[in-house]
Design a protein around this motif. Structure first.
Motif, PDB file in Angstrom:
ATOM      1  N   LEU A 283       0.832  -1.202   0.000  1.00 47.79           N
ATOM      2  CA  LEU A 283       0.000   0.000   0.000  1.00 47.79           C
ATOM      3  C   LEU A 283       0.868   1.255   0.000  1.00 47.79           C
ATOM      4  O   LEU A 283       0.620   2.205  -0.759  1.00 47.79           O
ATOM      5  N   VAL A 284       1.899   1.264   0.842  1.00 51.41           N
ATOM      6  CA  VAL A 284       2.803   2.422   0.907  1.00 51.41           C
ATOM      7  C   VAL A 284       3.504   2.628  -0.435  1.00 51.41           C
ATOM      8  O   VAL A 284       3.656   3.771  -0.908  1.00 51.41           O
ATOM      9  N   ARG A 285       3.925   1.543  -1.073  1.00 51.48           N
ATOM     10  CA  ARG A 285       4.586   1.663  -2.378  1.00 51.48           C
ATOM     11  C   ARG A 285       3.648   2.258  -3.424  1.00 51.48           C
ATOM     12  O   ARG A 285       4.044   3.099  -4.240  1.00 51.48           O
ATOM     13  N   GLU A 286       2.395   1.823  -3.430  1.00 52.90           N
ATOM     14  CA  GLU A 286       1.427   2.341  -4.396  1.00 52.90           C
ATOM     15  C   GLU A 286       1.193   3.840  -4.187  1.00 52.90           C
ATOM     16  O   GLU A 286       1.109   4.611  -5.147  1.00 52.90           O
ATOM     17  N   LEU A 287       1.065   4.245  -2.947  1.00 54.26           N
ATOM     18  CA  LEU A 287       0.847   5.664  -2.646  1.00 54.26           C
ATOM     19  C   LEU A 287       2.067   6.493  -3.037  1.00 54.26           C
ATOM     20  O   LEU A 287       1.939   7.589  -3.604  1.00 54.26           O
ATOM     21  N   ASP A 288       3.242   5.958  -2.734  1.00 49.65           N
ATOM     22  CA  ASP A 288       4.468   6.665  -3.083  1.00 49.65           C
ATOM     23  C   ASP A 288       4.607   6.801  -4.594  1.00 49.65           C
ATOM     24  O   ASP A 288       5.011   7.859  -5.104  1.00 49.65           O
ATOM     25  N   GLY A 289       4.257   5.725  -5.316  1.00 49.02           N
ATOM     26  CA  GLY A 289       4.324   5.773  -6.769  1.00 49.02           C
ATOM     27  C   GLY A 289       3.368   6.787  -7.374  1.00 49.02           C
ATOM     28  O   GLY A 289       3.622   7.325  -8.466  1.00 49.02           O
ATOM     29  N   ALA A 290       2.276   7.058  -6.674  1.00 49.27           N
ATOM     30  CA  ALA A 290       1.304   8.046  -7.168  1.00 49.27           C
ATOM     31  C   ALA A 290       1.618   9.457  -6.666  1.00 49.27           C
ATOM     32  O   ALA A 290       0.867  10.395  -6.934  1.00 49.27           O
ATOM     33  N   GLY A 291       2.724   9.589  -5.924  1.00 53.33           N
ATOM     34  CA  GLY A 291       3.109  10.907  -5.434  1.00 53.33           C
ATOM     35  C   GLY A 291       2.277  11.399  -4.268  1.00 53.33           C
ATOM     36  O   GLY A 291       2.234  12.602  -3.985  1.00 53.33           O
ATOM     37  N   VAL A 292       1.638  10.491  -3.555  1.00 52.90           N
ATOM     38  CA  VAL A 292       0.794  10.865  -2.419  1.00 52.90           C
ATOM     39  C   VAL A 292       1.648  10.984  -1.158  1.00 52.90           C
ATOM     40  O   VAL A 292       2.397  10.062  -0.814  1.00 52.90           O
ATOM     41  N   LEU A 293       1.522  12.124  -0.473  1.00 50.27           N
ATOM     42  CA  LEU A 293       2.233  12.343   0.774  1.00 50.27           C
ATOM     43  C   LEU A 293       1.282  12.037   1.934  1.00 50.27           C
ATOM     44  O   LEU A 293       0.363  12.809   2.227  1.00 50.27           O
ATOM     45  N   ALA A 294       1.490  10.898   2.572  1.00 52.83           N
ATOM     46  CA  ALA A 294       0.583  10.437   3.621  1.00 52.83           C
ATOM     47  C   ALA A 294       1.173  10.713   5.003  1.00 52.83           C
ATOM     48  O   ALA A 294       2.367  10.492   5.234  1.00 52.83           O
ATOM     49  N   GLU A 295       0.314  11.206   5.911  1.00 49.89           N
ATOM     50  CA  GLU A 295       0.712  11.374   7.303  1.00 49.89           C
ATOM     51  C   GLU A 295       0.542  10.086   8.088  1.00 49.89           C
ATOM     52  O   GLU A 295       1.283   9.803   9.024  1.00 49.89           O
ATOM     53  N   ASP A 296      -0.454   9.288   7.718  1.00 49.73           N
ATOM     54  CA  ASP A 296      -0.716   8.035   8.430  1.00 49.73           C
ATOM     55  C   ASP A 296      -1.381   7.054   7.468  1.00 49.73           C
ATOM     56  O   ASP A 296      -2.254   7.438   6.678  1.00 49.73           O
ATOM     57  N   VAL A 297      -0.952   5.810   7.532  1.00 51.26           N
ATOM     58  CA  VAL A 297      -1.512   4.746   6.699  1.00 51.26           C
ATOM     59  C   VAL A 297      -1.821   3.562   7.607  1.00 51.26           C
ATOM     60  O   VAL A 297      -0.981   3.172   8.433  1.00 51.26           O
ATOM     61  N   ALA A 298      -3.022   3.008   7.497  1.00 48.10           N
ATOM     62  CA  ALA A 298      -3.404   1.903   8.382  1.00 48.10           C
ATOM     63  C   ALA A 298      -4.211   0.865   7.621  1.00 48.10           C
ATOM     64  O   ALA A 298      -5.038   1.204   6.763  1.00 48.10           O
ATOM     65  N   VAL A 299      -3.964  -0.393   7.940  1.00 42.60           N
ATOM     66  CA  VAL A 299      -4.762  -1.520   7.444  1.00 42.60           C
ATOM     67  C   VAL A 299      -5.192  -2.308   8.673  1.00 42.60           C
ATOM     68  O   VAL A 299      -4.352  -2.768   9.444  1.00 42.60           O
ATOM     69  N   ARG A 300      -6.477  -2.422   8.874  1.00 45.77           N
ATOM     70  CA  ARG A 300      -6.944  -3.155  10.051  1.00 45.77           C
ATOM     71  C   ARG A 300      -8.059  -4.112   9.680  1.00 45.77           C
ATOM     72  O   ARG A 300      -8.790  -3.903   8.704  1.00 45.77           O
ATOM     73  N   ALA A 301      -8.136  -5.174  10.478  1.00 43.47           N
ATOM     74  CA  ALA A 301      -9.214  -6.145  10.293  1.00 43.47           C
ATOM     75  C   ALA A 301     -10.547  -5.469  10.620  1.00 43.47           C
ATOM     76  O   ALA A 301     -10.607  -4.581  11.478  1.00 43.47           O
ATOM     77  N   PRO A 302     -11.629  -5.863   9.952  1.00 44.42           N
ATOM     78  CA  PRO A 302     -12.928  -5.239  10.219  1.00 44.42           C
ATOM     79  C   PRO A 302     -13.442  -5.600  11.607  1.00 44.42           C
ATOM     80  O   PRO A 302     -13.117  -6.658  12.151  1.00 44.42           O
ATOM     81  N   SER A 303     -14.204  -4.702  12.182  1.00 49.91           N
ATOM     82  CA  SER A 303     -14.860  -4.964  13.462  1.00 49.91           C
ATOM     83  C   SER A 303     -16.280  -5.445  13.196  1.00 49.91           C
ATOM     84  O   SER A 303     -16.784  -5.382  12.065  1.00 49.91           O
ATOM     85  N   LEU A 304     -16.944  -5.887  14.251  1.00 54.62           N
ATOM     86  CA  LEU A 304     -18.335  -6.280  14.104  1.00 54.62           C
ATOM     87  C   LEU A 304     -19.206  -5.066  13.761  1.00 54.62           C
ATOM     88  O   LEU A 304     -20.252  -5.211  13.126  1.00 54.62           O
ATOM     89  N   ASP A 305     -18.769  -3.876  14.187  1.00 51.68           N
ATOM     90  CA  ASP A 305     -19.470  -2.654  13.788  1.00 51.68           C
ATOM     91  C   ASP A 305     -19.478  -2.509  12.264  1.00 51.68           C
ATOM     92  O   ASP A 305     -20.494  -2.144  11.665  1.00 51.68           O
ATOM     93  N   ASP A 306     -18.324  -2.799  11.631  1.00 53.89           N
ATOM     94  CA  ASP A 306     -18.239  -2.723  10.179  1.00 53.89           C
ATOM     95  C   ASP A 306     -19.188  -3.719   9.523  1.00 53.89           C
ATOM     96  O   ASP A 306     -19.855  -3.418   8.534  1.00 53.89           O
ATOM     97  N   VAL A 307     -19.229  -4.937  10.077  1.00 57.15           N
ATOM     98  CA  VAL A 307     -20.135  -5.967   9.556  1.00 57.15           C
ATOM     99  C   VAL A 307     -21.573  -5.501   9.652  1.00 57.15           C
ATOM    100  O   VAL A 307     -22.346  -5.577   8.685  1.00 57.15           O
ATOM    101  N   PHE A 308     -21.937  -5.005  10.829  1.00 52.09           N
ATOM    102  CA  PHE A 308     -23.307  -4.564  11.075  1.00 52.09           C
ATOM    103  C   PHE A 308     -23.710  -3.459  10.102  1.00 52.09           C
ATOM    104  O   PHE A 308     -24.775  -3.505   9.482  1.00 52.09           O
ATOM    105  N   LEU A 309     -22.857  -2.455   9.956  1.00 51.52           N
ATOM    106  CA  LEU A 309     -23.177  -1.330   9.077  1.00 51.52           C
ATOM    107  C   LEU A 309     -23.273  -1.774   7.621  1.00 51.52           C
ATOM    108  O   LEU A 309     -24.166  -1.346   6.887  1.00 51.52           O
ATOM    109  N   ALA A 310     -22.348  -2.645   7.204  1.00 49.47           N
ATOM    110  CA  ALA A 310     -22.367  -3.109   5.817  1.00 49.47           C
ATOM    111  C   ALA A 310     -23.616  -3.931   5.518  1.00 49.47           C
ATOM    112  O   ALA A 310     -24.277  -3.739   4.494  1.00 49.47           O
ATOM    113  N   LEU A 311     -23.965  -4.840   6.418  1.00 52.09           N
ATOM    114  CA  LEU A 311     -25.107  -5.711   6.182  1.00 52.09           C
ATOM    115  C   LEU A 311     -26.431  -4.949   6.212  1.00 52.09           C
ATOM    116  O   LEU A 311     -27.304  -5.165   5.367  1.00 52.09           O
ATOM    117  N   THR A 312     -26.594  -4.069   7.191  1.00 49.91           N
ATOM    118  CA  THR A 312     -27.863  -3.340   7.293  1.00 49.91           C
ATOM    119  C   THR A 312     -28.003  -2.322   6.170  1.00 49.91           C
ATOM    120  O   THR A 312     -29.112  -2.022   5.733  1.00 49.91           O
TER     121      THR A 312
END
Length: 323
Positions: A283-312
């Motif tokens: 992900l960092v390589r892709e952003l760097d290749g596109a010239g994007v200057l990122a302050e913070d980059v995160a990849v996290r597993a979904p929570s049950l909140d994400d499941v609930f919101l997506a399903l409903t």
């Protein structure tokens, strides 16, 4: 299916109307013996109606309901002997002591005076309320009242327990105490059906989750499997808000999901489509290749909140198309 192998709680095609309101719309449910099932859904989804049908407080219009091996429509009295129920509001007499409340519940369930007293002592000791047993319930904290209400539903040692939003309005410490109580019950073989609006609660306690919306089950499975089905969440915070649009393009191409842009927070967030895995270095390589200057980059597993919101969200969209 033999009685020994049947689920402790079953609903098949259950429908229930209140005038023009279709509260349950073909609800199916199967909870194996000795497990905790979390029943989730937005307000008005049908969760409390389902519990009331299972507890024989109301009859379904259509469908089959069995609890602890008994037909809830034909033999409601047998079901009532096999269940405990703790609702959203504590059903306690605040003018008497905790010990006397439990004794009263025992007598109402036709335990003899000696057995009712004995059972009250057992429960107070087991769940850490023995020292408060002789205090008036009106002096209890909110968490203590909810815990006493929960154990009052256990006076007859029911094999099946229904908990309808048992920790609503409690502080975090009291909520943890109730969670410990539910875990202890499940470890002891009690089958628990839990409705809750706290997604963390369901994630911590439930062996299986059933998400209900518009009176029907829209997803069923263990929490981890439901979370895995909607992919990971990728989030990028930018130094330059002018790069939000280009970052959204990069993330959508990399994840296959729809990017959500928050201009005020200078963030772009996206859920990967199921089956797509995003690693932080790539992900960092892709952003760097596109010239994007990122302050913070995160990849996290979904929570049950994400499941609930997506399903409903999907359910609401489907209902809109059907309208």
């Amino acid at each position: 299916m033999s009685e020994a192998s049947r689920p402790a709680i079953e609903m098949a095609g259950v429908e229930k109307r209140f005038g023009a309101t279709e509260a349950l719309r073909g609800l199916d449910l199967a909870v194996p013996t000795g497990t905790v099932c979390g029943l989730l859904g937005p307000n008005g989804a049908g969760k409390t109606t389902a519990v009331r049908v299972l507890a024989t407080l109301i009859a379904p219009d259509r469908g089959a309901v069995r609890v602890a091996g008994h037909d809830a429509v034909r033999h409601p009295e047998e079901v009532r002997r096999a269940i405990g129920l703790a609702g959203q509001h504590a059903a306690l007499d605040e003018g008497i002591t905790g010990r006397d409340n439990l004794h009263l519940f025992g007598r109402l369930h036709r335990l003899g005076a000696r057995r009712a007293r004995q059972r009250a002592e057992e429960l107070l000791t087991r769940f850490g309320l023995a020292d408060a047993g002789d205090r008036l319930v009106r002096t209890y904290s909110g968490g203590m009242r909810r815990r006493l209400d929960l154990i009052a539903s256990l006076v007859t040692s029911p094999p099946v327990l229904f908990l309808d939003e048992p920790t609503t309005g409690l502080d975090p410490r009291s909520r943890l105490e109730i969670w410990d109580t539910v875990k202890e019950l499940a470890d002891g073989g009690t089958t628990v059906l839990l409705t809750t609006q706290y997604l963390e609660e369901a994630d911590r306690l439930a062996d299986e989750i059933v998400v209900v919306d518009h009176g029907a089950a829209i997803a069923t499975g263990p929490p981890d499997r439901l979370k895995a089905a909607i992919g990971s969440q990728v989030s990028v915070t930018l130094a330059n808000p002018d790069q939000l649009a280009s970052t959204a393009v990069v993330l959508s191409a990399l994840t296959g999901g729809d990017a959500q842009v928050d201009v005020a927070e200078r963030t772009v967030t996206v859920l990967t489509v199921p089956g797509v895995s995003v690693q932080l270095p790539s992900l960092v390589r892709e952003l760097d290749g596109a010239g994007v200057l990122a302050e913070d980059v995160a990849v996290r597993a979904p929570s049950l909140d994400d499941v609930f919101l997506a399903l409903t969200k999907e359910s609401a969209a489907a209902m809109g198309r059907a309208a």
